[in-house]
Design a protein around this motif. Structure first.
Motif, PDB file in Angstrom:
ATOM      1  N   TRP A   1     -13.230   5.949 -11.517  1.00 53.26           N
ATOM      2  CA  TRP A   1     -13.801   6.973 -10.633  1.00 53.26           C
ATOM      3  C   TRP A   1     -15.209   6.564 -10.200  1.00 53.26           C
ATOM      4  CZ3 TRP A   1     -18.109  10.115 -11.055  1.00 53.26           C
ATOM      5  CH2 TRP A   1     -18.223  11.095 -10.068  1.00 53.26           C
ATOM      6  N   GLU A   2     -16.009   6.076 -11.139  1.00 50.73           N
ATOM      7  CA  GLU A   2     -17.372   5.664 -10.805  1.00 50.73           C
ATOM      8  C   GLU A   2     -17.380   4.454  -9.878  1.00 50.73           C
ATOM      9  OE1 GLU A   2     -19.054   5.328 -14.762  1.00 50.73           O
ATOM     10  OE2 GLU A   2     -20.044   7.273 -14.537  1.00 50.73           O
ATOM     11  N   ARG A   3     -16.443   3.533 -10.063  1.00 54.00           N
ATOM     12  CA  ARG A   3     -16.345   2.383  -9.155  1.00 54.00           C
ATOM     13  C   ARG A   3     -16.006   2.825  -7.732  1.00 54.00           C
ATOM     14  NH1 ARG A   3     -13.040  -1.838 -12.984  1.00 54.00           N
ATOM     15  NH2 ARG A   3     -14.861  -2.704 -14.045  1.00 54.00           N
ATOM     16  N   ARG A   4     -15.067   3.767  -7.616  1.00 54.73           N
ATOM     17  CA  ARG A   4     -14.734   4.299  -6.278  1.00 54.73           C
ATOM     18  C   ARG A   4     -15.935   5.000  -5.670  1.00 54.73           C
ATOM     19  NH1 ARG A   4     -10.183   5.943  -9.019  1.00 54.73           N
ATOM     20  NH2 ARG A   4     -10.824   8.108  -8.949  1.00 54.73           N
TER      21      ARG A   4
ATOM     22  N   ALA B   1     -27.216   2.486  -8.508  1.00 54.14           N
ATOM     23  CA  ALA B   1     -27.670   1.776  -9.703  1.00 54.14           C
ATOM     24  C   ALA B   1     -27.355   2.561 -10.975  1.00 54.14           C
ATOM     25  CB  ALA B   1     -29.169   1.504  -9.608  1.00 54.14           C
ATOM     26  N   THR B   2     -27.531   3.860 -10.926  1.00 51.75           N
ATOM     27  CA  THR B   2     -27.238   4.711 -12.082  1.00 51.75           C
ATOM     28  C   THR B   2     -25.754   4.668 -12.422  1.00 51.75           C
ATOM     29  OG1 THR B   2     -29.080   6.164 -11.522  1.00 51.75           O
ATOM     30  CG2 THR B   2     -27.404   7.053 -12.993  1.00 51.75           C
ATOM     31  N   LYS B   3     -24.919   4.756 -11.393  1.00 52.60           N
ATOM     32  CA  LYS B   3     -23.470   4.713 -11.619  1.00 52.60           C
ATOM     33  C   LYS B   3     -23.041   3.332 -12.115  1.00 52.60           C
ATOM     34  CE  LYS B   3     -22.071   8.402  -8.502  1.00 52.60           C
ATOM     35  NZ  LYS B   3     -21.485   9.249  -9.516  1.00 52.60           N
TER      36      LYS B   3
ATOM     37  N   LEU C   1     -24.808   1.276 -13.923  1.00 57.63           N
ATOM     38  CA  LEU C   1     -25.197   1.219 -15.328  1.00 57.63           C
ATOM     39  C   LEU C   1     -24.196   1.982 -16.195  1.00 57.63           C
ATOM     40  CD1 LEU C   1     -27.283   0.373 -17.463  1.00 57.63           C
ATOM     41  CD2 LEU C   1     -28.525   2.477 -16.934  1.00 57.63           C
ATOM     42  N   SER C   2     -23.750   3.122 -15.712  1.00 57.78           N
ATOM     43  CA  SER C   2     -22.765   3.914 -16.444  1.00 57.78           C
ATOM     44  C   SER C   2     -21.436   3.168 -16.573  1.00 57.78           C
ATOM     45  CB  SER C   2     -22.559   5.255 -15.745  1.00 57.78           C
ATOM     46  OG  SER C   2     -21.608   6.024 -16.418  1.00 57.78           O
ATOM     47  N   VAL C   3     -21.027   2.485 -15.492  1.00 57.91           N
ATOM     48  CA  VAL C   3     -19.789   1.706 -15.526  1.00 57.91           C
ATOM     49  C   VAL C   3     -19.888   0.630 -16.601  1.00 57.91           C
ATOM     50  CG1 VAL C   3     -18.431  -0.029 -14.265  1.00 57.91           C
ATOM     51  CG2 VAL C   3     -19.030   2.111 -13.158  1.00 57.91           C
ATOM     52  N   ARG C   4     -20.996  -0.097 -16.599  1.00 60.40           N
ATOM     53  CA  ARG C   4     -21.165  -1.182 -17.578  1.00 60.40           C
ATOM     54  C   ARG C   4     -21.211  -0.649 -19.008  1.00 60.40           C
ATOM     55  NH1 ARG C   4     -23.184  -6.026 -14.814  1.00 60.40           N
ATOM     56  NH2 ARG C   4     -23.354  -5.493 -12.609  1.00 60.40           N
TER      57      ARG C   4
ATOM     58  N   LYS D   1     -32.246   6.722   1.736  1.00 58.43           N
ATOM     59  CA  LYS D   1     -31.674   5.401   1.451  1.00 58.43           C
ATOM     60  C   LYS D   1     -32.001   4.989   0.014  1.00 58.43           C
ATOM     61  CE  LYS D   1     -31.482   0.670   3.147  1.00 58.43           C
ATOM     62  NZ  LYS D   1     -31.941  -0.289   4.136  1.00 58.43           N
ATOM     63  N   ALA D   2     -33.228   5.234  -0.400  1.00 57.32           N
ATOM     64  CA  ALA D   2     -33.643   4.908  -1.765  1.00 57.32           C
ATOM     65  C   ALA D   2     -32.897   5.761  -2.787  1.00 57.32           C
ATOM     66  CB  ALA D   2     -35.148   5.087  -1.922  1.00 57.32           C
ATOM     67  N   LYS D   3     -32.679   7.040  -2.480  1.00 61.50           N
ATOM     68  CA  LYS D   3     -31.943   7.919  -3.398  1.00 61.50           C
ATOM     69  C   LYS D   3     -30.506   7.454  -3.568  1.00 61.50           C
ATOM     70  CE  LYS D   3     -34.536  12.204  -3.131  1.00 61.50           C
ATOM     71  NZ  LYS D   3     -34.502  13.648  -2.852  1.00 61.50           N
ATOM     72  N   ILE D   4     -29.885   7.025  -2.465  1.00 60.84           N
ATOM     73  CA  ILE D   4     -28.520   6.519  -2.553  1.00 60.84           C
ATOM     74  C   ILE D   4     -28.503   5.239  -3.378  1.00 60.84           C
ATOM     75  CG2 ILE D   4     -26.621   5.480  -1.229  1.00 60.84           C
ATOM     76  CD1 ILE D   4     -27.201   7.560   0.971  1.00 60.84           C
ATOM     77  N   GLY D   5     -29.497   4.370  -3.157  1.00 59.16           N
ATOM     78  CA  GLY D   5     -29.592   3.143  -3.944  1.00 59.16           C
ATOM     79  C   GLY D   5     -29.765   3.424  -5.420  1.00 59.16           C
TER      80      GLY D   5
END
Length: 87
Positions: free
Chosen positions: A71-74, A35-37, A39-42, A27-31
């Motif tokens: 793609w990252e949002r999806r 968060a990483t994605k 940050l990349s989107v922003r 669960k933490a890894k998915i979280g």
């Protein structure tokens, strides 16, 4: 009881004992991945805004960046749905 049976029994008990911790870990890894994605989107949104103000407009790079953002949002939406389903 033979040694093999002890080992097998021990492994099953260990797996059962660690199940909750492993679930929390996933669960933490998915979280973290969400968060990483995010940050990349922003970051890519900022890059896209910067590109829009340049002359000449590099449409190839801008379109590629916008595609990556979508793609990252999806991917984020799918990860959130998966997390809600599993946890």
């Amino acid at each position: 009881m033979k040694y093999v049976e002890y080992l097998t029994q021990s492994k099953v008990k260990t797996d059962e004992a660690l199940a909750a911790a492993r679930s929390d870990e996933m669960k933490a890894k998915i979280g973290l991945e969400i968060a990483t994605k995010d940050l990349s989107v922003r970051s890519n949104q900022n890059k896209a805004e910067d590109l829009k103000h340049q002359y000449p407009l590099n449409t190839e790079v801008l379109i590629s960046l916008l595609d990556e953002i979508e793609w990252e949002r999806r991917s984020i939406a799918q990860l959130k749905a998966l997390s809600e389903e599993l946890f």
